[in-house]
Enzyme design. Structure first.
Site, PDB file in Angstrom:
ATOM      1  N   SER A 292      21.448  26.841  44.041  1.00  0.00           N
ATOM      2  CA  SER A 292      21.111  26.742  42.627  1.00  0.00           C
ATOM      3  C   SER A 292      21.872  27.788  41.822  1.00  0.00           C
ATOM      4  O   SER A 292      21.655  28.991  41.959  1.00  0.00           O
ATOM      5  CB  SER A 292      19.608  26.937  42.420  1.00  0.00           C
TER       6      SER A 292
ATOM      7  N   HIS B 268      23.472  22.698  42.825  1.00  0.00           N
ATOM      8  CA  HIS B 268      22.240  22.415  42.082  1.00  0.00           C
ATOM      9  C   HIS B 268      22.348  23.070  40.702  1.00  0.00           C
ATOM     10  O   HIS B 268      22.529  24.276  40.580  1.00  0.00           O
ATOM     11  CB  HIS B 268      21.033  22.962  42.839  1.00  0.00           C
TER      12      HIS B 268
ATOM     13  N   ASP C 189      20.466  23.561  37.099  1.00  0.00           N
ATOM     14  CA  ASP C 189      19.163  23.487  36.431  1.00  0.00           C
ATOM     15  C   ASP C 189      19.327  23.502  34.923  1.00  0.00           C
ATOM     16  O   ASP C 189      19.773  24.491  34.351  1.00  0.00           O
ATOM     17  CB  ASP C 189      18.316  24.695  36.845  1.00  0.00           C
TER      18      ASP C 189
ATOM     19  N   MET D 266      17.416  23.386  31.369  1.00  0.00           N
ATOM     20  CA  MET D 266      16.088  23.617  30.771  1.00  0.00           C
ATOM     21  C   MET D 266      16.191  23.602  29.247  1.00  0.00           C
ATOM     22  O   MET D 266      17.205  24.032  28.699  1.00  0.00           O
ATOM     23  CB  MET D 266      15.566  24.990  31.199  1.00  0.00           C
TER      24      MET D 266
ATOM     25  N   HIS E  75      19.397  18.883  37.819  1.00  0.00           N
ATOM     26  CA  HIS E  75      17.932  18.865  37.717  1.00  0.00           C
ATOM     27  C   HIS E  75      17.560  19.086  36.250  1.00  0.00           C
ATOM     28  O   HIS E  75      17.675  20.187  35.732  1.00  0.00           O
ATOM     29  CB  HIS E  75      17.397  19.988  38.618  1.00  0.00           C
TER      30      HIS E  75
ATOM     31  N   MET F 207      15.107  19.653  33.452  1.00  0.00           N
ATOM     32  CA  MET F 207      13.746  20.080  33.088  1.00  0.00           C
ATOM     33  C   MET F 207      13.651  20.016  31.571  1.00  0.00           C
ATOM     34  O   MET F 207      13.585  21.027  30.884  1.00  0.00           O
ATOM     35  CB  MET F 207      13.500  21.501  33.623  1.00  0.00           C
TER      36      MET F 207
ATOM     37  N   MET G  64       8.928  20.051  43.776  1.00  0.00           N
ATOM     38  CA  MET G  64       8.959  21.430  43.281  1.00  0.00           C
ATOM     39  C   MET G  64       7.960  22.265  44.088  1.00  0.00           C
ATOM     40  O   MET G  64       6.772  21.964  44.110  1.00  0.00           O
ATOM     41  CB  MET G  64       8.595  21.485  41.795  1.00  0.00           C
TER      42      MET G  64
ATOM     43  N   PHE H 119      11.810  29.020  36.347  1.00  0.00           N
ATOM     44  CA  PHE H 119      12.361  30.321  36.720  1.00  0.00           C
ATOM     45  C   PHE H 119      12.742  30.356  38.194  1.00  0.00           C
ATOM     46  O   PHE H 119      12.087  29.718  39.021  1.00  0.00           O
ATOM     47  CB  PHE H 119      11.327  31.435  36.463  1.00  0.00           C
TER      48      PHE H 119
ATOM     49  N   ASP I 193      12.671  22.352  46.104  1.00  0.00           N
ATOM     50  CA  ASP I 193      13.228  23.326  45.163  1.00  0.00           C
ATOM     51  C   ASP I 193      12.199  24.401  44.817  1.00  0.00           C
ATOM     52  O   ASP I 193      11.150  24.094  44.256  1.00  0.00           O
ATOM     53  CB  ASP I 193      13.651  22.555  43.898  1.00  0.00           C
TER      54      ASP I 193
HETATM   55  C1  DX5 Z   1      13.351  26.436  39.028  1.00  0.00           C
HETATM   56  C2  DX5 Z   1      14.618  25.750  39.414  1.00  0.00           C
HETATM   57  C3  DX5 Z   1      15.143  26.149  40.726  1.00  0.00           C
HETATM   58  C4  DX5 Z   1      15.454  27.614  40.887  1.00  0.00           C
HETATM   59  C5  DX5 Z   1      15.099  27.952  42.295  1.00  0.00           C
HETATM   60  O1  DX5 Z   1      12.833  25.838  37.916  1.00  0.00           O
HETATM   61  O2  DX5 Z   1      14.423  24.356  39.433  1.00  0.00           O
HETATM   62  O3  DX5 Z   1      16.261  25.344  41.103  1.00  0.00           O
HETATM   63  O4  DX5 Z   1      16.791  27.953  40.637  1.00  0.00           O
HETATM   64  O5  DX5 Z   1      15.207  29.304  42.461  1.00  0.00           O
HETATM   65  P1  DX5 Z   1      14.704  30.053  43.763  1.00  0.00           P
HETATM   66  O6  DX5 Z   1      15.450  29.470  44.924  1.00  0.00           O
HETATM   67  O7  DX5 Z   1      15.082  31.472  43.488  1.00  0.00           O
HETATM   68  O8  DX5 Z   1      13.222  29.865  43.871  1.00  0.00           O
HETATM   69 ZN    ZN Z   2      16.053  23.117  40.239  1.00  0.00          ZN
END
Ligand code: DX5
Ligand code: ZN
Length: 215
Positions: free
Chosen positions: A7, A32, A34, A36, A65, A67, A136, A142, A174
Site C-alpha cells: 500500500s 495498492h 488508497d 480517500m 481501493h 474509499m 477490511m 488510516f 487490508d
Molecule cells: C486503510 C487502507 C490501507 C492501509 C493499510 O484505509 O485501506 O490500505 O494503507 O495500512 P497498514 O498496512 O499500515 O494497516
Molecule cells: Zn486499502
C-alpha cells in the site's frame, strides 16, 4: 503463495518514483492505491493525478481501493488513470450491482470492500460477478492501525461462500497485515494481502515484501 499488494499510503510521497521502482523490482504482484475523499472516511489521501503518476512508472497492475462516496461518478476516470482492479465500498454503493457492471464495462476487474461491521453474506447475490472482495481488517482511513481479529473468521466465511457459489473471486485483506497475521489469513483462505506500514516502515521493504510473498 499469496499475491502481495504493497500500500503506497505508507510510502514516501516525495519520493514516489523510487518507491514505485522498489515495488517494480520486488516480488510484489500489485500496487495498492488508497483513494480517500474526507467524506466516506475521515482522511484525504491522493486522487486521480497521483494515480496517473504512479501508473506511468508502475510495471505491475494497479489495485485501486476507493474509499469515496459516489464512486460511480469516477469509474471512467480511474480507468483512464490506469487502474486494473477497481474496488468500491459496499457501504458507499446503493446500486452495487450496477456499479460492478459499470467497472467491468470499462475493462477493469471489479472489487467490493467490506468494512469490519459488514457481514460477507451481503455479497451472496453478486459474488459470481466479482473478481475480488476486499475484507477490511481495520476501519478504513488510516495506515498503521492494529489488526481486527474477526477478519480471520470472516475470511473463512467468505471462502466458504465463494466455494459454495462456484465463484472465481479473489479474497484480499487490508489493514494491519504483517507476517504473523498474514500467515493466519492465508491459512483461512486469503489470496492477496495488502501491507502498508509493515512494508514501508521496515528497514528493507523489498525483503519484507519477499517475506510476505513466502507465506
Ligand atoms: C486503510 C487502507 C490501507 C492501509 C493499510 O484505509 O485501506 O490500505 O494503507 O495500512 P497498514 O498496512 O499500515 O494497516
Ligand atoms: Zn486499502
Amino acid at each position: 503463495m499469496p499475491l502481495i499488494s504493497p500500500s503506497l499510503l505508507a510510502s514516501d510521497f516525495a519520493n514516489l518514483q523510487s518507491e514505485v521502482e522498489m515495488i517494480n523490482n520486488s516480488t510484489a504482484d500489485w500496487f495498492h492505491v488508497d483513494v480517500m475523499d474526507g467524506s466516506f472516511v475521515p482522511n484525504i489521501s491522493f486522487g486521480l493525478p497521483s494515480v496517473k503518476a504512479v501508473a506511468k512508472h508502475a510495471t505491475k497492475p494497479l489495485d485501486v481501493h476507493l474509499m469515496i462516496v459516489n464512486p460511480d461518478q469516477y469509474i471512467k476516470a480511474f480507468k483512464a488513470a490506469g487502474a486494473a482492479y477497481l474496488t468500491v465500498h459496499y457501504e458507499a454503493c446503493t446500486h452495487l450491482h450496477r456499479t460492478i457492471q459499470a467497472i467491468k464495462a470499462e475493462g477493469m476487474r471489479a472489487g467490493v470492500a467490506l468494512n469490519p461491521h459488514t457481514p460477507v453474506n451481503v455479497l451472496e447475490e453478486v459474488i459470481n460477478d466479482l473478481d475480488l472482495v476486499l475484507i477490511m481488517s481495520v476501519n478504513p482511513g488510516f495506515g498503521g492501525q492494529s489488526f481486527i481479529e474477526a477478519a480471520i473468521e470472516k475470511t473463512r466465511k467468505l471462502k466458504a461462500l465463494i466455494t459454495e457459489k462456484g465463484a472465481n473471486t479473489l479474497i484480499e485483506i487490508d489493514g494491519g497485515v504483517n507476517t504473523e497475521t498474514g500467515a493466519r489469513l492465508v491459512e483461512a483462505g486469503a489470496d492477496a494481502l495488502v501491507a502498508g506500514s509493515f512494508v514501508f516502515k521496515s528497514e528493507n521493504p523489498a525483503a519484507t515484501i519477499a517475506d510476505l510473498k513466502a507465506l
